[in-house]
Enzyme design. Sequence first.
Site, short mmCIF file in Angstrom:
data_model
loop_
_atom_site.label_atom_id
_atom_site.label_comp_id
_atom_site.label_asym_id
_atom_site.label_seq_id
_atom_site.Cartn_x
_atom_site.Cartn_y
_atom_site.Cartn_z
N PRO A 10 0.83 -1.70 0.08
CA PRO A 10 -0.39 -0.06 0.32
C PRO A 10 1.21 1.10 -0.18
CG PRO A 10 -0.31 -0.83 2.17
CD PRO A 10 0.33 -2.04 1.21
N ASN A 11 0.47 2.23 -0.77
CA ASN A 11 0.70 3.51 -0.47
C ASN A 11 2.54 3.86 -1.38
OD1 ASN A 11 -1.49 4.94 1.15
ND2 ASN A 11 -0.30 3.78 2.18
N ARG A 18 4.90 10.88 -2.85
CA ARG A 18 4.77 10.79 -0.92
C ARG A 18 5.70 11.09 -0.68
NH1 ARG A 18 4.09 4.18 1.43
NH2 ARG A 18 4.04 5.40 3.79
N TYR A 23 11.17 9.13 1.23
CA TYR A 23 10.98 7.83 0.44
C TYR A 23 11.11 8.18 -1.08
CZ TYR A 23 7.66 5.56 3.72
OH TYR A 23 7.51 5.20 4.37
N ASN A 73 8.18 -5.62 -0.90
CA ASN A 73 8.05 -4.60 -0.56
C ASN A 73 6.42 -4.40 0.50
OD1 ASN A 73 7.94 -2.28 1.60
ND2 ASN A 73 9.15 -0.94 0.23
N ALA A 76 3.25 -0.94 4.71
CA ALA A 76 2.16 -0.92 5.94
C ALA A 76 1.82 -1.76 6.98
CB ALA A 76 1.66 0.30 6.67
N HIS A 79 4.06 -3.92 9.31
CA HIS A 79 3.80 -3.94 10.61
C HIS A 79 2.22 -5.04 11.26
CE1 HIS A 79 7.00 -1.82 9.24
NE2 HIS A 79 6.35 -0.72 8.60
N ASP A 86 1.90 -15.02 7.12
CA ASP A 86 1.57 -16.21 6.91
C ASP A 86 1.70 -16.99 4.95
OD1 ASP A 86 0.95 -16.49 9.48
OD2 ASP A 86 -1.63 -17.37 8.93
N GLU A 97 12.61 -10.02 1.90
CA GLU A 97 11.91 -8.57 2.44
C GLU A 97 12.83 -6.92 1.87
OE1 GLU A 97 10.82 -8.80 6.84
OE2 GLU A 97 10.19 -6.19 6.79
N HIS A 99 13.30 -2.66 2.72
CA HIS A 99 12.40 -1.55 2.90
C HIS A 99 12.71 -0.53 2.07
CE1 HIS A 99 8.73 -3.84 5.21
NE2 HIS A 99 9.87 -4.15 5.46
N ILE A 100 11.95 0.52 1.44
CA ILE A 100 12.41 2.41 1.30
C ILE A 100 14.01 2.56 2.88
CG2 ILE A 100 13.24 3.73 0.10
CD1 ILE A 100 10.20 2.79 -1.21
N SER A 101 12.88 2.70 3.41
CA SER A 101 13.72 4.14 4.54
C SER A 101 14.43 2.88 5.50
CB SER A 101 12.05 5.19 5.59
OG SER A 101 11.44 3.85 6.08
N ARG A 106 12.54 4.55 12.67
CA ARG A 106 11.15 5.02 12.81
C ARG A 106 10.81 4.79 13.70
NH1 ARG A 106 8.89 4.92 7.03
NH2 ARG A 106 7.67 6.97 7.57
N ARG A 110 7.17 0.78 13.47
CA ARG A 110 7.69 -0.03 12.30
C ARG A 110 8.63 -0.86 12.39
NH1 ARG A 110 5.22 3.17 8.87
NH2 ARG A 110 4.74 5.48 9.40
C1 DQA Z 1 8.45 1.19 4.39
C2 DQA Z 1 8.15 1.57 5.30
C3 DQA Z 1 6.34 0.88 6.16
O1 DQA Z 1 6.93 1.25 7.30
C4 DQA Z 1 6.00 2.43 5.82
O2 DQA Z 1 4.79 1.94 6.24
C5 DQA Z 1 5.67 2.29 3.85
C6 DQA Z 1 7.01 1.84 3.47
C7 DQA Z 1 9.70 1.80 3.38
O3 DQA Z 1 9.31 1.13 1.93
O4 DQA Z 1 10.46 1.80 3.47
O5 DQA Z 1 4.64 2.49 3.78
O6 DQA Z 1 8.38 -0.05 3.89
#
Ligand code: DQA
Length: 139
Positions: A10-11, A18, A23, A73, A76, A79, A86, A97, A99-101, A106, A110
């Site tokens: 998502p997002n 964003r 990001y 990725n 959200a 978490h 599963d 897995e 994550h960008i950040s 944070r 997270r």
């Molecule tokens: C994220 C980190 C997550 O905590 C956040 O909800 C995201 C992006 C990242 O790629 O840094 O949407 O997965």
Amino acid sequence: MKKIIIINGPNLNLLGKREPNIYGSLTFNEFFEQIQSKYSEITLEHYQSNVEGELINKLHQAGFGTYDGIILNAAAYTHTSVGIGDAVAAIETPVVEVHISNTFDREEFRHKSYVSPHAKGVIVGFGLQSYELAIQSFI
Ligand code: DQA
């Protein structure tokens, strides 16, 4: 030819717009074109959904035989989603897995990942380069 799919949660369709301070300002499609031409020796695919069940369906679809690796990725849902955790545990294809950040730098919520215990490895905090490092782990 190796086949890898990037599954974004998502997002992440809003990358570029964003919170660019966190990001970055590149859209995922711009970045994806760059990595497709840089890693032309592999077939790279990309799927994005904002819907938890659709991400689970995609993991099931991608998780048995079609791909050499999945880069996930879950954003959200990482978490919060027992279901996505599963699904990663259930499938055969190895999942990295990303994550960008740096999620550990944070908010506390997270720091928890339902994906990590079932992932082959985890790459966190290198910006969009996190995806590239995950690709390199498969080649
Ligand atoms: C994220 C980190 C997550 O905590 C956040 O909800 C995201 C992006 C990242 O790629 O840094 O949407 O997965």
